[in-house]
Design an enzyme around this catalytic site. Structure first.
Site: not given
Length: 408
Positions: A10, A106-107
């Site tokens: 993350d 973003d993950e």
């Protein structure tokens, strides 16, 4: 049989961190990325660590955020830059495994079970990734290491920024059973409120809850939540797919903030339907089955469908039917991702009409879309639906840009 080794990576404060990396002079001031910084009602989409320490939260309106941090620097989003970083990180993750499943820009989940002989155990791989992320991009990354996806996600949330957290079979009860149940994937806000009415507030209480009670109140999803709380999650990490299904044409988006109202859903569905309709017209195919995929912030997903009365590639017809599907099936929880697709495609030629519809409206809508396509081809993207102007949760993208590798 030994456990799987799953990582959840993350990127910390992603949008705000990307802005600070590109402007080193901003690193020591509280910063917020906002949908429209020129309007008092613009909302915070992301904030850096200094802004977070001042109490600023995602979703705060700008004037509220400035009350908490009078020296707050407000900047507009630059999605092209964020997606460039996303693709760079996705490529980096693929150096350690080809089993990489994105969850937003973003993950990502990584299954590194088969990579340990080369790179070391899960924690070692996580630390290698964090160091490379920092060195190669200037961003920081928190990584959860566990034997399933749900706990790996929890691990990346437990310690931020720039940290590795291992949740294994020996420590998971001590580390996570005391957390609020809504910290766990699949437990959204509305679900948590219903759990509280059953005197279930923590993950541990959910793990030990009566399965009959859970099933009576939540159906099979109640049993699934209990299983997740006990570490019984066999969901595989899915390899990112680059090819498109030629049997359907669709477009999905993870909005920059959760979709919480029907009006927001309507705007996003119309935006997606315009993309789908344009691709169908370009391919010269019409379809009769519209599908809507909905995924909330707890990772719970459903796909529902509706037959359209007449084969069409009209963006408006697609949107109207997709919106009906959404409204008929939305439970009120905030939505993270919406996807619209059309299948049961047919090529150009005579179209069979509905017994109750002479096709006149459909023809007019299709001709209007064809006219707009010609305008766009000649002058660029000059015509916009009025309701979409200024929406701070929709990416300003063109068809030439693709969401891959972060579209699912």
């Amino acid at each position: 049989m030994s456990d799987r080794v799953i990582l959840h990576c993350d990127l910390n404060n992603f949008y705000a961190s990307a802005e600070c990396v590109s402007h080193s002079e901003w690193k020591d001031v509280p910063l917020a990325v906002c949908g429209d910084p020129n309007k008092r009602h613009g909302v915070v989409l992301a904030k850096n660590e200094l802004a977070k320490k001042a109490g600023i939260k995602t979703g705060d309106v700008i004037w509220q955020a400035r009350q908490k941090a009078p020296n707050l620097l407000v900047v507009p989003p630059h999605f092209d830059m964020y997606m460039s970083y996303s693709k760079q990180m996705f490529k980096l993750y693929n150096d350690y495994t080809d089993m990489v499943e994105p969850f937003g820009a973003d993950e990502c989940w990584l299954d590194v079970t088969g990579s340990q002989k080369i790179f070391g155990d899960g924690k070692q791989i996580a630390d290698l990734i964090r160091e490379r992320v920092k060195k190669e991009s200037g961003l920081t990354c928190s990584v959860g290491v566990s034997f399933n996806k749900v706990f790996a996600k929890l691990g990346s949330d437990l310690k931020k920024p720039d940290a590795t957290t291992v949740i294994d079979r020996n420590n998971f009860k001590r580390l996570i059973w005391g957390l609020k149940a809504d910290e766990m994937l699949m437990v959204g806000r509305r679900t948590y409120e219903r759990l509280l009415k059953l005197n279930i507030s923590t993950i541990g209480e959910l793990a030990n809850a009566d399965p009959v009670v859970l099933k009576n109140h939540f159906g099979v999803n109640g049993l699934k939540m209990k299983a997740y709380a006990n570490g019984d999650d066999n969901e595989p990490v899915r390899e990112a797919v680059y090819s498109r299904d030629v049997k359907s044409i669709g477009h999905g988006m993870t909005a920059v903030r959760d979709i919480e109202t029907v009006d927001d859903a309507r705007d996003l569905i119309y935006y997606l339907s315009e993309k789908v309709g344009a691709r169908m017209r370009k391919a010269n195919v019409r379809g009769t089955l519209v599908s809507v995929g909905m995924r909330d912030s707890a990772l719970y997903s459903i796909v529902r469908q509706r037959i359209m009365p007449v084969p069409t590639y009209s963006s408006t017809e697609i949107a109207e039917n997709a919106l009906k599907v959404f409204c008929d099936n939305w439970n009120g929880d905030p939505m993270r991702t919406i996807t619209v697709s059309v299948s049961k495609l047919s090529g150009d030629g005579p179209q069979q009409l509905s017994f109750f519809d002479d096709g006149t409206r459909n023809d007019k809508l299709e001709k209007l879309d064809e006219t707009l396509d010609r305008l766009s081809a000649k002058y660029g993207n000059v015509v916009h639906r009025a309701s979409l102007i200024g929406k701070d949760f929709i990416y300003d993208k063109t068809d030439a840009e693709d969401f891959l590798p972060f579209q699912r």
